[in-house]
Structure formats: structure tokens, C-alpha cells
Design a protein around this motif. Structure first.
Motif, mmCIF file in Angstrom:
data_model
loop_
_atom_site.group_PDB
_atom_site.id
_atom_site.type_symbol
_atom_site.label_atom_id
_atom_site.label_comp_id
_atom_site.label_asym_id
_atom_site.label_seq_id
_atom_site.Cartn_x
_atom_site.Cartn_y
_atom_site.Cartn_z
ATOM 1 N N ALA A 128 0.834 -1.223 0.000
ATOM 2 C CA ALA A 128 0.000 0.000 0.000
ATOM 3 C C ALA A 128 0.860 1.261 0.000
ATOM 4 O O ALA A 128 0.483 2.271 -0.609
ATOM 5 N N LEU A 129 2.008 1.207 0.661
ATOM 6 C CA LEU A 129 2.860 2.403 0.714
ATOM 7 C C LEU A 129 3.773 2.500 -0.514
ATOM 8 O O LEU A 129 4.538 3.448 -0.644
ATOM 9 N N GLY A 130 3.692 1.510 -1.397
ATOM 10 C CA GLY A 130 4.553 1.529 -2.591
ATOM 11 C C GLY A 130 6.021 1.481 -2.205
ATOM 12 O O GLY A 130 6.863 2.181 -2.785
ATOM 13 N N ALA A 131 6.350 0.638 -1.235
ATOM 14 C CA ALA A 131 7.725 0.545 -0.740
ATOM 15 C C ALA A 131 8.621 -0.167 -1.743
ATOM 16 O O ALA A 131 8.151 -0.739 -2.744
ATOM 17 N N THR A 132 9.911 -0.125 -1.472
ATOM 18 C CA THR A 132 10.900 -0.815 -2.293
ATOM 19 C C THR A 132 11.712 -1.723 -1.379
ATOM 20 O O THR A 132 12.161 -1.284 -0.312
ATOM 21 N N VAL A 133 11.870 -2.975 -1.782
ATOM 22 C CA VAL A 133 12.671 -3.919 -0.991
ATOM 23 C C VAL A 133 14.102 -3.882 -1.534
ATOM 24 O O VAL A 133 14.328 -4.144 -2.721
ATOM 25 N N GLU A 134 15.039 -3.532 -0.639
ATOM 26 C CA GLU A 134 16.457 -3.479 -1.040
ATOM 27 C C GLU A 134 17.118 -4.796 -0.662
ATOM 28 O O GLU A 134 16.912 -5.309 0.439
ATOM 29 N N THR A 135 17.894 -5.328 -1.608
ATOM 30 C CA THR A 135 18.622 -6.562 -1.314
ATOM 31 C C THR A 135 20.116 -6.319 -1.519
ATOM 32 O O THR A 135 20.538 -5.211 -1.851
#
Ligand SMILES: Cc1cc2nc3c(=O)[nH]c(=O)nc-3n(C[C@H](O)[C@H](O)[C@H](O)COP(=O)(O)OP(=O)(O)OC[C@H]3O[C@@H](n4cnc5c(N)ncnc54)[C@H](O)[C@@H]3O)c2cc1C
Length: 264
Positions: A128-135
Motif C-alpha cells: 500500500a505504501l509503494g515501498a521498495t525492498v532493497e537486497t
């Protein structure tokens, strides 16, 4: 539980090397999902690679209009972080409602998103927050991350290092918790940002999903009255669980109204 080799690397590079050297290795963060499945013999890793030595992955910080939460931040740390409470109070509230005190003290945000449990709370906020997952090697947009039932876009040897949350104008989360575990039977996260409104549902479906019909309705009428029963198709929801799809569809509408109310 089967026997395994335990490793505690001190860097992401060393953790990656251990994963690559041992095909049947598994990462261990808080252990609140991995250990139960190992106890049930549903996973039998040859090697367990603990992330506990990677202290840098615990940090919570703001970068402009983005809140960056390190993968090893526990649910309790997110719930009590002054930065999270100030910038995205709904996210702090969500973290504070996960499981019980023991689960919140051990479980991590990175472990939760990597596990991609369809009833977990965090995936709804991430989407919902349009987050980004960093790897360790890339950044993955929320809409591309949760692919299916316990299935994410992560490669087997990929490590989540942080989650980047754009700070919304308003956000609210409401869930109907399972009475024993507190997992979401149905949970709805609503976020209003400069770029528009996003609504994500967890618990009710085979994976977290966006409720685009409600997003459109909220664009012209941001109030609980925008929610209608027909917005959720029971055919898209989980079949054969404790709750019927029709009941789940109704629960989603009730949780959606509460989440919108929490934004006002
Ligand atoms: C009794 C109980 C109640 C619970 N209630 C809730 C609830 O109400 N809501 C909710 O959302 N969750 C709930 N949970 C799950 C809990 O939030 C877990 O902490 C979380 O799902 C997994 O996080 P973890 O750090 O414990 O990960 P682990 O169990 O250590 O790992 C889970 C999986 O993710 C992988 N992994 C871990 N960290 C990383 C990383 N950084 N990068 C890549 N892969 C990684 C592991 O290899 C493993 O496959 C509950 C758990 C229990 C036992």
C-alpha cells in the motif's frame, strides 16, 4: 528437527558466500517462521546462516521523504521507533500488533517480507505504501515482490537488507486478527500519498493484493462510505480455510472502512 551446521557471518558478503557454498542452506533472522517449519520437518536445511552478526542491518533512518528500515529491525523496534511513530504511525501500529511479545522481540521485518506469508501484516504496508525492498544486489518494487503463496521475487541466495517506505500524507491499517496467533484473517492497509491512493489486503487471499476498485472510489470520496460489498470478489479469496470466501469478503470491507477511518 534434523541436525544442521550453524554459521554466524559478520558481513553480507560472508553470508552470501555461505549460501552459495551450501545449496541447502537457509538464512536465519528472528527464527519465528523458520524454526516452526524446521520443527515440523517442513524444512531441513543443511546449514543455517544466522544474520545476527550483521548489526548494520538493524538501523532505522529517514532519507528525505523516505523511511528506511533495516532488514534486521525487530517488530518491537519498529513499533517503538520514534522515527517510525513520527513519520508513519500506522506502520508502527501494525508492527505493535504482530503476534505476541516474544514474536515481536525476535521477528524481523526482513524475515517477514522474505517469508511472504499470505497472512502476515507487513506485506500490506509494503504494497500500500509503494515501498521498495532493497537486497544485496538490487531494489525490487513492492508490486513486483510478492508473487504468490509464500513466494517472493527473491533468488535463493539473495538477502533482504532494508525496506524503503515513502512517507505518505495519511495511512491507516486495520486487521481482524486470528484469536490464537494474531496473524491477519483479513487486514487492510490504506495509504494516501501525493501520487494517489493505494489499498492492499492481506490474509484474505492467496497472497497480498491491491484493491483497485476501492482505490478508484477513494479518489473521489475519501471516506468509509466509499466501501461497498461488491468491491471484493469471493472467487479471488482463499478457499477451504477456517473462514468462507464470502465471510472473508465481508471482513475485508469492514477492515477497509476502519483503515480509512484511521486515516481521517
Ligand atoms: C506464534 C506466532 C505468531 C505470529 N503472529 C504473526 C502476526 O500476527 N503477524 C505477522 O505478520 N507475523 C506473525 N508471525 C510471524 C513473525 O512475524 C515472523 O517473525 C516473521 O514472519 C519472520 O521473521 P523472522 O525474522 O522471524 O524470520 P525467520 O523465521 O528467521 O526467517 C523466515 C524466512 O525468511 C528468510 N529470511 C529471513 N531473513 C531474511 C533476509 N534478511 N533476507 C532474505 N531471506 C530472509 C529465512 O531464510 C526464512 O526462509 C508469528 C509467528 C509466530 C511464531
Amino acid at each position: 528437527m534434523r541436525s544442521f551446521e550453524y554459521h554466524r557471518p559478520q558481513s553480507v558478503a560472508d553470508a552470501l558466500a555461505l549460501l552459495r557454498a551450501n545449496e541447502a542452506a537457509k538464512l536465519l533472522a528472528g527464527g519465528q517462521s523458520l524454526l516452526p517449519v524446521m520443527k515440523l520437518d517442513l524444512a531441513a536445511p543443511s546449514d543455517v546462516v544466522s544474520l545476527a552478526g550483521l548489526r548494520d542491518l538493524k538501523a532505522i533512518r529517514s532519507e528525505g521523504n523516505t523511511l528506511v528500515i533495516g532488514a534486521l529491525a525487530t517488530h518491537d523496534e519498529v513499533a517503538h521507533s520514534a522515527e517510525v511513530r513520527r513519520r508513519i504511525p500506522a506502520l508502527a501500529g501494525l508492527a505493535g500488533g504482530i503476534g505476541d511479545a516474544q514474536v515481536r522481540n525476535r521477528g524481523t521485518i526482513g524475515g517477514s517480507v522474505a517469508h511472504a506469508d499470505p497472512s502476515a501484516d507487513y506485506p500490506s504496508a509494503v504494497v500500500a505504501l509503494g515501498a521498495t525492498v532493497e537486497t544485496d544486489r538490487r531494489r525490487i518494487a513492492a508490486d513486483d515482490f510478492f508473487l504468490g503463496f509464500f513466494q517472493s521475487a527473491l533468488e535463493p541466495d539473495e538477502i533482504v537488507t532494508a525496506v524503503h517506505f515513502p512517507v505518505p500524507e495519511r495511512a491507516g491499517y486495520a486487521k481482524f486478527p486470528h484469536p490464537a496467533s494474531k496473524y491477519a484473517v483479513a487486514g487492510v492497509f490504506v495509504a494516501r500519498t501525493g501520487g494517489g491512493i493505494r489499498v492492499a489486503v492481506t490474509g484474505a487471499g492467496p497472497r497480498v493484493f491491491r484493491l483497485t476498485a476501492l482505490e478508484s472510489a477513494l479518489a473521489s470520496n475519501f471516506s468509509p462510505s466509499a466501501v461497498t460489498e461488491g468491491m471484493v470478489d469471493p472467487g479471488d479469496l482463499r478457499q477451504g480455510g477456517e473462514a468462507s470466501p464470502e465471510y472473508l469478503a465481508h471482513l475485508v470491507t469492514v477492515m477497509a472502512k476502519r483503515a480509512i477511518q484511521a486515516c481521517l
